[in-house]
Motif scaffolding. Structure first.
Motif, PDB file in Angstrom:
ATOM      1  N   ASP A  51       0.833  -1.204   0.000  1.00  0.00           N
ATOM      2  CA  ASP A  51       0.000   0.000   0.000  1.00  0.00           C
ATOM      3  C   ASP A  51       0.868   1.254   0.000  1.00  0.00           C
ATOM      4  O   ASP A  51       0.723   2.145   0.840  1.00  0.00           O
ATOM      5  CB  ASP A  51      -0.948  -0.004   1.212  1.00  0.00           C
ATOM      6  CG  ASP A  51      -2.153   0.891   0.958  1.00  0.00           C
ATOM      7  OD1 ASP A  51      -2.260   1.439  -0.149  1.00  0.00           O
ATOM      8  OD2 ASP A  51      -2.981   1.048   1.870  1.00  0.00           O
ATOM      9  N   VAL A  52       1.764   1.300  -0.954  1.00  0.00           N
ATOM     10  CA  VAL A  52       2.711   2.404  -1.039  1.00  0.00           C
ATOM     11  C   VAL A  52       2.791   2.829  -2.496  1.00  0.00           C
ATOM     12  O   VAL A  52       2.485   2.038  -3.395  1.00  0.00           O
ATOM     13  CB  VAL A  52       4.082   1.923  -0.482  1.00  0.00           C
ATOM     14  CG1 VAL A  52       4.679   0.810  -1.279  1.00  0.00           C
ATOM     15  CG2 VAL A  52       5.062   3.045  -0.343  1.00  0.00           C
ATOM     16  N   ARG A  53       3.154   4.089  -2.767  1.00  0.00           N
ATOM     17  CA  ARG A  53       3.295   4.554  -4.148  1.00  0.00           C
ATOM     18  C   ARG A  53       4.783   4.831  -4.392  1.00  0.00           C
ATOM     19  O   ARG A  53       5.274   5.911  -4.037  1.00  0.00           O
ATOM     20  CB  ARG A  53       2.478   5.827  -4.356  1.00  0.00           C
ATOM     21  CG  ARG A  53       0.973   5.640  -4.183  1.00  0.00           C
ATOM     22  CD  ARG A  53       0.319   5.035  -5.428  1.00  0.00           C
ATOM     23  NE  ARG A  53       0.487   5.901  -6.578  1.00  0.00           N
ATOM     24  CZ  ARG A  53      -0.305   6.913  -6.875  1.00  0.00           C
ATOM     25  NH1 ARG A  53      -1.349   7.182  -6.122  1.00  0.00           N
ATOM     26  NH2 ARG A  53      -0.075   7.678  -7.929  1.00  0.00           N
ATOM     27  N   PRO A  54       5.517   3.872  -4.967  1.00  0.00           N
ATOM     28  CA  PRO A  54       6.976   4.014  -5.112  1.00  0.00           C
ATOM     29  C   PRO A  54       7.385   5.287  -5.844  1.00  0.00           C
ATOM     30  O   PRO A  54       8.408   5.896  -5.512  1.00  0.00           O
ATOM     31  CB  PRO A  54       7.389   2.785  -5.914  1.00  0.00           C
ATOM     32  CG  PRO A  54       6.251   1.857  -5.895  1.00  0.00           C
ATOM     33  CD  PRO A  54       5.024   2.600  -5.521  1.00  0.00           C
TER      34      PRO A  54
ATOM     35  N   ALA B 136       3.505  -1.765  -8.568  1.00  0.00           N
ATOM     36  CA  ALA B 136       2.579  -0.627  -8.644  1.00  0.00           C
ATOM     37  C   ALA B 136       2.303  -0.056  -7.262  1.00  0.00           C
ATOM     38  O   ALA B 136       2.248   1.158  -7.090  1.00  0.00           O
ATOM     39  CB  ALA B 136       1.273  -1.078  -9.300  1.00  0.00           C
ATOM     40  N   ASP B 137       2.123  -0.924  -6.264  1.00  0.00           N
ATOM     41  CA  ASP B 137       1.815  -0.406  -4.935  1.00  0.00           C
ATOM     42  C   ASP B 137       2.628  -1.106  -3.856  1.00  0.00           C
ATOM     43  O   ASP B 137       2.177  -1.300  -2.736  1.00  0.00           O
ATOM     44  CB  ASP B 137       0.311  -0.522  -4.641  1.00  0.00           C
ATOM     45  CG  ASP B 137      -0.153  -1.966  -4.680  1.00  0.00           C
ATOM     46  OD1 ASP B 137       0.686  -2.852  -4.967  1.00  0.00           O
ATOM     47  OD2 ASP B 137      -1.334  -2.218  -4.417  1.00  0.00           O
ATOM     48  N   CYS B 138       3.846  -1.533  -4.220  1.00  0.00           N
ATOM     49  CA  CYS B 138       4.709  -2.149  -3.208  1.00  0.00           C
ATOM     50  C   CYS B 138       6.176  -1.822  -3.462  1.00  0.00           C
ATOM     51  O   CYS B 138       6.565  -1.466  -4.580  1.00  0.00           O
ATOM     52  CB  CYS B 138       4.495  -3.658  -3.156  1.00  0.00           C
ATOM     53  SG  CYS B 138       4.893  -4.465  -4.683  1.00  0.00           S
ATOM     54  N   VAL B 139       6.931  -1.902  -2.393  1.00  0.00           N
ATOM     55  CA  VAL B 139       8.381  -1.685  -2.466  1.00  0.00           C
ATOM     56  C   VAL B 139       9.036  -2.825  -1.697  1.00  0.00           C
ATOM     57  O   VAL B 139       8.629  -3.127  -0.567  1.00  0.00           O
ATOM     58  CB  VAL B 139       8.781  -0.340  -1.800  1.00  0.00           C
ATOM     59  CG1 VAL B 139      10.302  -0.239  -1.652  1.00  0.00           C
ATOM     60  CG2 VAL B 139       8.257   0.848  -2.594  1.00  0.00           C
ATOM     61  N   HIS B 140      10.016  -3.443  -2.344  1.00  0.00           N
ATOM     62  CA  HIS B 140      10.744  -4.525  -1.685  1.00  0.00           C
ATOM     63  C   HIS B 140      12.180  -4.040  -1.511  1.00  0.00           C
ATOM     64  O   HIS B 140      12.825  -3.650  -2.470  1.00  0.00           O
ATOM     65  CB  HIS B 140      10.703  -5.767  -2.589  1.00  0.00           C
ATOM     66  CG  HIS B 140      11.295  -6.964  -1.944  1.00  0.00           C
ATOM     67  ND1 HIS B 140      10.529  -7.929  -1.333  1.00  0.00           N
ATOM     68  CD2 HIS B 140      12.578  -7.343  -1.784  1.00  0.00           C
ATOM     69  CE1 HIS B 140      11.330  -8.853  -0.833  1.00  0.00           C
ATOM     70  NE2 HIS B 140      12.581  -8.521  -1.102  1.00  0.00           N
TER      71      HIS B 140
END
Ligand code: UD1
Length: 417
Positions: free
Chosen positions: A253-256, A277-281
């Motif tokens: 639930d993030v906007r990279p 699209a809505d995640c960061v690893h």
């Protein structure tokens, strides 16, 4: 007197959902006054600053309710247009109530938001803009009084792309006759989110996210439902924590694209980062190394709110990391505290040089401001032994469950209130 106790040395591993955005929801809470009806905000983070804003709304005669992450405000019964000092003083961003109350009632009286932990923080750009829209503004005895029989559209060029001033103009201009054009407007994603909310509430605004924002009118529509955007600074905090502690973390639930400058700084330091699209690893295994100088700027530049966070992640990076703080005059208060953990940082004016050290050691520190407090938590995760962060109430102004998020990732972070 809240105390955070951090035991360093654990790697962070796992998945967390990023909270709703503090800086997006605060102007929207003020904007709920314009709807003259019910506003439902989903994904509303449980923060002290949100509580302070809800206190203001209730003081003004609105009804508010919270159920989990959903907050409902009914502003139909607004009965006051003054905000007393005790309520104004709780947070600086209550200044957006100036534009919102003026738009709703044609008159507003509030105590001047004072200086804060980041410096003097004047509101001259806000007041100049409200005058340009036709308001009479009187400042006496620490109070600001604004009044307008009618507001009229205007052409307003901001001397600096102030986030709060852009928001105040958007709010006040909703009640103006004719078109208002703001140039050199702030371009932060939170401005786009305010535009989305106001348009759903009956406004005709376009241009948010660019330097020119145009407000063409407003016909109130009650019953607005809005989902608060993800908090890009809370996301930056978790990525910096992973960079400092090591490990592998997935943010949901993030906007990279809204935190690209922070992610590219972490990549340069040696972190592996993959975005969807809505995640960061983020993955950090080996040692970190100093990257390019970090220069804070208005969006889309590197955010001042992430400066202390990234600095805390850089303390053990090989080489010299350079920071230049261009937005606020006193935003290095965390430096003295980080030194207590063994960090080697030298500051001169706007510049801070961080000379990487091989190890940090737990110590007693204080949290002078919100992001500075979070920086202490990040540094504590990469220090040996126990770091006790005193007077850490500021952290809860802007983070909903940072301690539990970090614990769920394997960090040892205990909050005692
Ligand atoms: C908002 C954010 C804050 C962030 C900041 C900069 C919220 C609730 N807060 O604060 O987290 O750190 O943007 O990204 O959204 N200035 C003037 N005169 C004015 C207004 C501002 O000189 O009338 C100066 C300030 O002193 C500061 C700079 O402009 O040096 C930026 O301030 P501004 O963008 O207005 O920040 P805020 O809206 O207060």
């Amino acid at each position: 007197m809240s105390l955070w106790t951090v035991h360093g040395g654990n790697r962070l591993c796992g998945t967390v959902k990023v909270q709703g955005s503090k800086n997006a929801v605060l102007p929207i809470l003020a904007a709920s006054l314009l709807t003259k009806g019910e506003t439902v905000l989903e994904n509303c983070p449980a923060l002290l600053d949100v509580d302070a804003s809800l206190d203001i709304l209730r003081h003004l005669g609105c009804r508010t309710a919270r159920e989990g992450d959903t907050v409902t405000i009914d502003s139909a019964a607004l009965s006051d247009n003054r905000i007393p000092h005790e309520l104004m003083g709780k947070m600086r961003s209550s200044v957006t109530y100036m534009g919102a109350i003026l738009a709703r009632t044609g008159e507003v009286r509030l105590s001047r938001p004072g200086g804060c932990e980041l410096g003097s923080r004047p509101i001259d750009l806000h007041l100049k803009a409200l005058r340009a829209l036709g308001a009479e503004v009187d400042e006496t005895g620490g109070e600001v009084y604004c009044r307008a029989e009618t507001l009229h559209g205007a052409y307003i060029n901001l001397d600096f792309p102030s986030v709060g001033a852009t928001e105040n103009i958007m709010l006040a201009a909703c009640a103006a006759e004719g078109t208002t054009t703001v140039t050199n407007a702030a371009r932060e994603p939170e401005i786009c989110s305010l535009q989305d909310f106001l348009n759903a509430a009956g406004a005709k605004i376009h241009g948010a996210g660019t330097s020119t924002v145009v407000v063409e009118g407003f016909t109130p529509r009650g019953g607005v439902r809005h989902r608060v955007m993800s908090d890009r600074i809370a996301a930056a905090t978790l990525t910096c924590a992973c960079a400092a502690a090591g490990g592998e973390v997935e943010l949901r639930d993030v906007r990279p694209e809204q935190m690209e400058t922070v992610l590219s700084a972490l990549r340069e330091m040696g972190c592996g980062i993959v975005t969807g699209a809505d995640c960061v690893h983020i993955r950090r295994q080996g040692a970190l190394k100093a990257g390019r100088p970090i220069i804070t700027k208005p969006y889309p530049g590197f955010p001042t709110d992430a400066q202390a966070l990234l600095m805390a992640a850089c303390l053990k990076a090989e080489g010299t990391s350079v920071f230049v703080e261009n937005i606020f005059e006193s935003r290095y208060r965390h430096v003295d505290e980080l030194r207590r953990l063994g960090a080697d940082i030298r500051t001169e004016g706007r510049v801070a040089m961080v000379y990487g050290v091989p190890a940090l050691y737990g110590a007693h520190v204080t949290a002078g401001d919100l992001r500075g407090g979070a920086a202490m938590v990040i540094a504590g995760l990469s220090a040996e032994g126990e770091t006790a962060i005193h007077d850490a109430g500021h952290i809860l102004r802007g983070y909903a469950g940072l301690n539990t998020d970090l614990q769920s990732l394997g960090g040892s972070v205990i909050l005692t209130e």
